[in-house]
Design an enzyme around this catalytic site. Structure first.
Site, PDB file in Angstrom:
ATOM      1  N   HIS A  11     -70.730 -14.147 -23.024  1.00 14.32           N
ATOM      2  CA  HIS A  11     -70.294 -14.228 -24.233  1.00 14.32           C
ATOM      3  C   HIS A  11     -68.892 -14.859 -24.392  1.00 14.32           C
ATOM      4  CE1 HIS A  11     -67.296 -11.148 -23.426  1.00 14.32           C
ATOM      5  NE2 HIS A  11     -68.502 -10.572 -22.679  1.00 14.32           N
ATOM      6  N   ARG A  13     -64.954 -15.149 -26.128  1.00 13.17           N
ATOM      7  CA  ARG A  13     -63.986 -14.222 -26.009  1.00 13.17           C
ATOM      8  C   ARG A  13     -63.993 -13.119 -27.237  1.00 13.17           C
ATOM      9  NH1 ARG A  13     -57.910 -15.951 -26.862  1.00 13.17           N
ATOM     10  NH2 ARG A  13     -58.096 -15.239 -28.924  1.00 13.17           N
ATOM     11  N   THR A  14     -63.413 -11.764 -26.799  1.00 14.93           N
ATOM     12  CA  THR A  14     -63.294 -10.521 -27.575  1.00 14.93           C
ATOM     13  C   THR A  14     -61.888 -10.073 -27.580  1.00 14.93           C
ATOM     14  OG1 THR A  14     -63.667  -8.822 -26.141  1.00 14.93           O
ATOM     15  CG2 THR A  14     -65.606 -10.058 -26.856  1.00 14.93           C
ATOM     16  N   ASN A  17     -60.973  -8.518 -24.497  1.00 18.88           N
ATOM     17  CA  ASN A  17     -60.890  -9.725 -23.463  1.00 18.88           C
ATOM     18  C   ASN A  17     -59.170 -10.062 -23.310  1.00 18.88           C
ATOM     19  OD1 ASN A  17     -63.963 -11.089 -23.850  1.00 18.88           O
ATOM     20  ND2 ASN A  17     -63.415  -9.624 -22.459  1.00 18.88           N
ATOM     21  N   GLU A  84     -73.618  -5.246 -19.891  1.00 17.91           N
ATOM     22  CA  GLU A  84     -72.509  -5.136 -19.123  1.00 17.91           C
ATOM     23  C   GLU A  84     -72.510  -3.930 -18.449  1.00 17.91           C
ATOM     24  OE1 GLU A  84     -70.831  -6.531 -16.867  1.00 17.91           O
ATOM     25  OE2 GLU A  84     -68.822  -7.307 -18.014  1.00 17.91           O
TER      26      GLU A  84
END
Length: 224
Positions: A11, A13-14, A17, A84
């Site tokens: 996925h 970036r969050t 992260n 995850e």
């Protein structure tokens, strides 16, 4: 029926992260950079003409897959097995927090051991088994000779691919971590007996890269 190629796609970036927090299965969404990464990677992966699009049911993976769905018209089907690693009580902690609350686990983690993430979390081996099972199932259900894209997560994608191709657990650490919106391309050998890694940690080029580099990238992706 069986696919000939699986793209395992991390996925975008969050916010966690950026902060280097343990996300695990917390449902943290993409940030603006993550959405841009997903759109750019989707344009590159659309060249492969995927037949089926899967994702973890966590929003950061599902929304990343959605960028490719917008280009291809494919529906996004979710599978919890692509999630995850479950980190239990470590969820939301920074690395230094884990060092403080569980120094022995933190030491083993840094040493690359197969550490369970907190007393209630999973180990990488457990994650590898469930993700590889999901990848085999979705490949077997796909049209013959097709390409399948599965949007997943960093550790889950790495250890799931390692298990799929038969790497021993002690060799997982030799694979670098997947960067945000990078992918692994795994193809089925023509004998049909095993899977092999053909690309690892592949990414789409930035829009600022020279045009000739972007065209060359598209050609290489299409060629596999």
């Amino acid at each position: 029926m069986t696919a000939s190629r699986i793209i395992v796609w991390r996925h975008g970036r969050t916010p966690w992260n950026v902060e280097n927090r343990f996300q695990g299965q917390a449902d943290i969404g993409l940030d603006d950079v993550g959405r841009e990464q997903a759109a750019r990677a989707a344009a590159a992966l659309a060249v492969l003409e995927p037949a089926v699009l899967w994702a973890s049911d966590l929003s950061r993976a599902r929304d990343t897959a959605g960028a490719l769905a917008d280009l291809t018209g494919l529906p996004v089907t979710t599978d919890r097995r692509l999630r995850e690693i479950h980190v239990g009580s470590w969820e939301g902690l920074l690395g230094e927090d884990v060092e403080r609350v569980d120094p022995e686990a933190s030491r083993r983690l840094r040493a690359g051991e197969d550490v369970r993430r907190s007393a209630t979390g999973e180990s990488p081996t457990e994650v590898g088994l469930r993700v590889a099972e999901a990848l085999r199932d979705l490949a077997d259900a796909a049209p013959d000779g097709s390409t399948v894209v599965a949007a997943s997560h960093g550790l889950a994608g790495r250890v799931g691919v390692a298990e799929l191709v038969g790497l021993p657990p002690e060799h997982r650490r030799l694979l670098g971590g997947l960067t945000n919106c990078a992918w692994v391309s795994v193809d089925r050998h023509r004998s049909g007996r095993y899977w092999r890694i053909e690309q690892y940690n592949a990414t789409a080029l930035e829009p600022s890269d020279p045009l000739e580099d972007r065209l060359d990238f598209a050609t290489r992706v299409a060629a596999g």
